[in-house]
Design an enzyme around this catalytic site. Structure first.
Site, short mmCIF file in Angstrom:
data_model
loop_
_atom_site.label_atom_id
_atom_site.label_comp_id
_atom_site.label_asym_id
_atom_site.label_seq_id
_atom_site.Cartn_x
_atom_site.Cartn_y
_atom_site.Cartn_z
N HIS A 219 1.73 -12.38 0.46
CA HIS A 219 3.09 -12.92 0.32
C HIS A 219 3.89 -12.72 1.60
O HIS A 219 4.51 -11.68 1.80
CB HIS A 219 3.77 -12.22 -0.86
N HIS B 295 6.47 -14.79 4.57
CA HIS B 295 7.20 -15.99 4.98
C HIS B 295 7.15 -16.08 6.50
O HIS B 295 7.74 -15.26 7.19
CB HIS B 295 8.65 -15.94 4.49
N LEU B 296 6.41 -17.07 7.00
CA LEU B 296 6.29 -17.23 8.44
C LEU B 296 7.30 -18.25 8.98
O LEU B 296 7.45 -18.38 10.19
CB LEU B 296 4.87 -17.63 8.82
N ARG B 297 7.97 -18.97 8.08
CA ARG B 297 9.13 -19.83 8.40
C ARG B 297 8.82 -21.08 9.21
O ARG B 297 9.69 -21.90 9.42
CB ARG B 297 10.21 -19.03 9.14
N ASN C 71 7.68 -22.30 1.45
CA ASN C 71 9.08 -22.76 1.53
C ASN C 71 9.54 -22.96 2.97
O ASN C 71 10.50 -22.36 3.44
CB ASN C 71 10.01 -21.81 0.77
N ASP D 52 7.35 -20.16 -4.43
CA ASP D 52 8.10 -18.93 -4.18
C ASP D 52 9.44 -19.17 -3.50
O ASP D 52 9.54 -19.96 -2.55
CB ASP D 52 7.29 -17.95 -3.34
N HIS E 140 7.05 -17.07 -8.93
CA HIS E 140 8.29 -16.34 -8.62
C HIS E 140 9.08 -16.32 -9.92
O HIS E 140 9.69 -17.32 -10.30
CB HIS E 140 9.04 -17.08 -7.50
N ASN F 200 15.59 -10.72 -2.97
CA ASN F 200 15.33 -11.37 -4.24
C ASN F 200 13.85 -11.25 -4.60
O ASN F 200 13.01 -11.70 -3.83
CB ASN F 200 15.71 -12.86 -4.14
N ASP G 281 6.29 -9.67 0.95
CA ASP G 281 7.42 -10.61 0.85
C ASP G 281 8.27 -10.55 2.13
O ASP G 281 9.50 -10.60 2.08
CB ASP G 281 8.27 -10.34 -0.39
#
Lengths: 447, 317
Positions: free
Chosen positions: A57, A59-61, A91, A151, A178, A277, A304
């Site tokens: 999990h 987030h590499l954006r 996302n 997610d 999620h 979150n 995360d």
């Protein structure tokens, strides 16, 4: 750089002292008294050799939010934290809901070379919760996506969730949910309880997570699919998952390092670094999560990792973005929260941060850990080190860490990804060094 | 006193000191020239992200009576509406040499962030933040109660033995929160009355009595009944069925007013919804302190600004 690495005098996660000879991308030999004059020598005395860490999990954006993180900067943060594989959440902008986007993310990961980047595909188009994304196309793309998640948003529609669970079964995939009932968490800012009442911050009630998990495990049972629950954060969620497993439902669950160490009390400062979150909960929840890991109810730890630029945190709490970076600090936080309290041993860490997340994500090469003939993904950690966690320890693009200024145990001394070092002597290898190493190994495997 | 961010954690001595200084400030208002030169040369900024004419002019009057220069900064139609962040606004005000910033913000905790950030060195006064606190409102309420009870002999006294019933939307009320902490700290017994939907979660941990039944609460003959403004729009979020039912169950109407002891005070922080949470008869009765509250608000805010900006000089002396 030599294609061989000799680690001497390290201890495996199960406590076995050993030397490790890495050659041509695989673990060539284990045992004591190994020698190889031409190999890159790493003195492993006092170090624990863990199998390379796998994050389910992250987030590499990229694409779309490169001011927060890129695949390259996030890969460097991951390597610095001892990871050799990460799952890049969907996302992004555009959302990873087509074969094209997931292949792009995977290619960027290969180019960077620090870790194996496994893209996660969106469950629904644009994460909008309306229509299924092209799950089959993503599964059959070069990225071979196996984990699907909206997610950041919950697949809240029950029919859509049921169909998604069924449909991904076709491709041996898993839906990573999620769990957040949207109506119960409108404008939610922090854990709902006495403190949110006092601070006047809109509450994020535990029931909003637990109700979705309860529904989803029953759906998974009904359709015979497997389900993965992201970032479980409450004692009640642990109970629901425990009940589901006892019933034989195929559910796996993850918990984040921050939910294992930090509590909602940090919100009292209104310092938005602590806004995340699902939100930080209370001490009873932290203890239930730790117990859930210890008894196997919770299968894995996942970071995360959620980078945000300064301006998204340097503001009033309600105006701030949710999320904290976590790749660089994960192992230290796990050591602090679980090893030092005697809840887990290092062999458990190898299980919850490497073997099982790889199994859930269908990442090859992690099923046997550090074993002769296995791909050489190795993390050397110095458990005796202690440091004040500082800005310099963050190696991604963003600095929204809740641990800055805290003293944390442990330090990643070396990370070896597919047989070449990405971290040596506690320092990240440069982009050029990694590119050269990767090229050699790449030629080797093609040759 | 460096900042005034909340009444939570305030000590009884601090609270009494503010109220006593406010008594002195109230005396100033009776003079022919109701003005003191104590903050001459100081700059006070009213930084209002929410519309609140009442609170803003009260602070403005307080600052002017202390001879401070006042700058009004309203978010609407300003750089804020063009997307300027709190940080940039704060740094702008710092560069202009603001000595105190009175901030009203829709986000709970914004004054705390401002005070802690290092963006600006000024004293920060919370003039209402989200659903968190509104400390000067609570101070003026305490001041009003203390004056009604003790008159000219109020100085040095707390509110021991005083029974205060706060009625209405406790959940969303920063006035209720600030009053709970301040009034109980001063020795009052506070009870809260509201439908369960408008009661904060875990209210059992607050130092208050909780009652859902207004008639039951009033039958105990409280010294103070404080009615909170209710937003009729709340019914759209299912906090209560409609305004009529709310008014019937939790409104202070003439009949309920008549059952209160002669000495009971009726308070309201304003602006009032006449006919919803309070009847015209209750609002205009001699028991109502609504207009005193407005007048006392200026005295209390003078005291706060004085202690914030002139207090440091005293400490140095």
């Amino acid at each position: 750089m030599s294609r061989r690495i000799l680690i001497t005098g390290a201890v495996l996660a199960d406590g076995t002292p050993t030397d490790i000879l890495v050659s041509d991308g695989i673990v060539a030999e284990l045992g004591t008294g190994l020698s190889d004059a031409e190999a890159l020598a790493i003195d492993g005395a006092g170090l624990i050799a863990l199998p390379g860490l796998v994050d389910l999990h992250t987030h590499l954006r990229e694409p779309g939010f490169e001011h927060s993180e890129t695949v390259l900067t996030g890969s460097r943060a991951a390597a610095a934290g001892g990871f050799t594989a990460v799952h890049a959440m969907a996302n992004t902008s555009p959302v990873a809901d087509t074969a094209g986007v997931v292949e792009q993310v995977q290619a960027l990961g290969e180019d960077a070379g620090y870790v194996t980047v496994r893209p996660v595909g969106a469950v629904t188009i644009g994460l909008a919760g309306g229509q299924l994304a092209e799950i089959g196309a993503m599964a059959q793309s070069r990225a071979k996506v196996r984990v699907f998640s909206d997610d950041g948003k919950c697949v809240s529609d029950a029919v859509l969730m049921r169909r998604a669970l069924e449909y991904v079964t076709t491709f041996d995939g898993v839906v990573a949910q999620h769990a957040q009932e949207p109506r119960l968490t409108e404008d939610a800012q922090m854990n709902e309880g006495a403190l949110s009442s006092e601070l006047g911050l809109e509450g994020w009630p535990a029931v909003a997570e637990e109700a979705i998990i309860a529904r989803d495990v029953l759906l998974a049972e009904h359709v015979g699919a497997r389900l993965h629950v992201c970032h479980v954060s409450t004692a009640g969620s642990v109970d629901v998952v425990r009940w589901a497993k006892a019933r034989g439902i195929r559910v796996t669950a993850e918990v984040t390092p921050h939910h294992l160490l930090l509590t909602e009390d940090l919100a009292r400062s209104y310092d938005a670094r602590f806004k995340v979150n699902p939100p930080l909960r209370n001490q009873a929840d932290v203890e239930a999560l730790r117990a859930g890991l210890a008894d196997g109810t919770i299968d894995i730890i996942a970071t995360d990792h959620a980078p945000h630029p300064v301006e998204d945190k340097d503001c009033a709490w309600a105006d701030a973005a949710f999320g904290m970076v976590g790749l660089e600090s994960a192992l230290s936080v796990v050591q602090s929260a679980l090893i030092e309290s005697g809840i887990l041993g290092w062999a458990d860490v190898a299980r919850v941060l490497s073997r099982v997340p790889a199994e859930i994500g269908r990442v090859a090469g992690y099923d046997r850990g550090i074993a002769q003939g296995a791909p050489a993904n190795i993390t050397l950690v110095d458990p005796a080190a202690r440091r004040e966690f500082a800005r310099g320890d963050l190696r991604g693009r963003s600095a929204n860490s809740p641990y800055l200024g805290m003293t944390l145990p442990g330090r990643v001394v070396a990370t070896i990804h597919r047989g070449y070092p990405t971290v040596l002597d506690g320092e990240l290898r440069s982009v050029q060094q990694v590119a050269i190493s990767k090229g050699k190994e790449g030629n080797e495997s093609r040759g | 006193m460096r900042h005034l961010l909340s009444t939570r954690g305030i000590t009884r001595d601090q609270a009494v000191q503010i109220l006593d200084v406010a008594e002195d400030m109230a005396d100033v208002a009776t003079r022919e020239v109701p003005r003191l030169p104590v903050l001459r040369g100081k700059t006070v900024v009213n930084l209002f992200y929410e519309d609140s004419t009442r609170t803003r002019i009260s602070f403005e009057a307080a600052a002017k009576r202390l001879s401070a220069d006042v700058i009004n900064f309203s978010a609407k139609g300003s750089s804020v509406s063009k997307g300027e962040s709190l940080k940039d606004t704060a740094q702008t005000l710092a560069a202009m040499g603001a000595d105190a910033v009175i901030i009203r913000h829709q986000s709970s905790g914004a004054p705390e962030v401002l005070a802690r950030s290092g963006w600006i060195d000024a004293g920060i006064v919370n003039a209402g933040d989200g659903t968190h606190e509104h400390p000067t409102q609570a101070l003026l309420d305490a001041f009003t109660i203390r004056r009604r009870i003790h008159g000219q002999a109020a100085r040095g006294k707390g509110l021991e033995g005083c029974r205060v019933t706060i009625v209405g939307d406790i959940l969303h009320s920063r006035v209720a929160r600030s009053n709970v902490w301040l009034l109980t700290c001063l020795g009052a017994q506070v009870s809260l009355v509201a439908p369960a939907t408008l009661m904060p979660l875990a209210i059992g941990e607050w130092p208050v009595e909780v009652d859902y039944d207004l008639d039951h609460a009033l039958s105990a003959g409280p010294d103070v009944v404080m009615m909170l403004r209710i937003q009729a729009e709340r019914m759209h979020d299912a906090f209560f069925p409609n305004a009529r039912e709310y008014s019937r169950q939790w409104g202070l109407d003439d009949e309920r007013l008549a059952r209160l002891p002669e000495s009971s005070m009726v308070m309201h922080p304003g602006p009032m919804n006449r006919g919803l949470e309070i009847s015209a008869g209750a609002a205009d009765s001699p028991r109502s302190t609504v207009r005193e509250q407005v007048a006392n608000g200026v005295s209390v805010r003078m005291a706060v600004l004085y202690l914030l900006l002139a207090g440091a000089m005293e400490e140095a002396a």
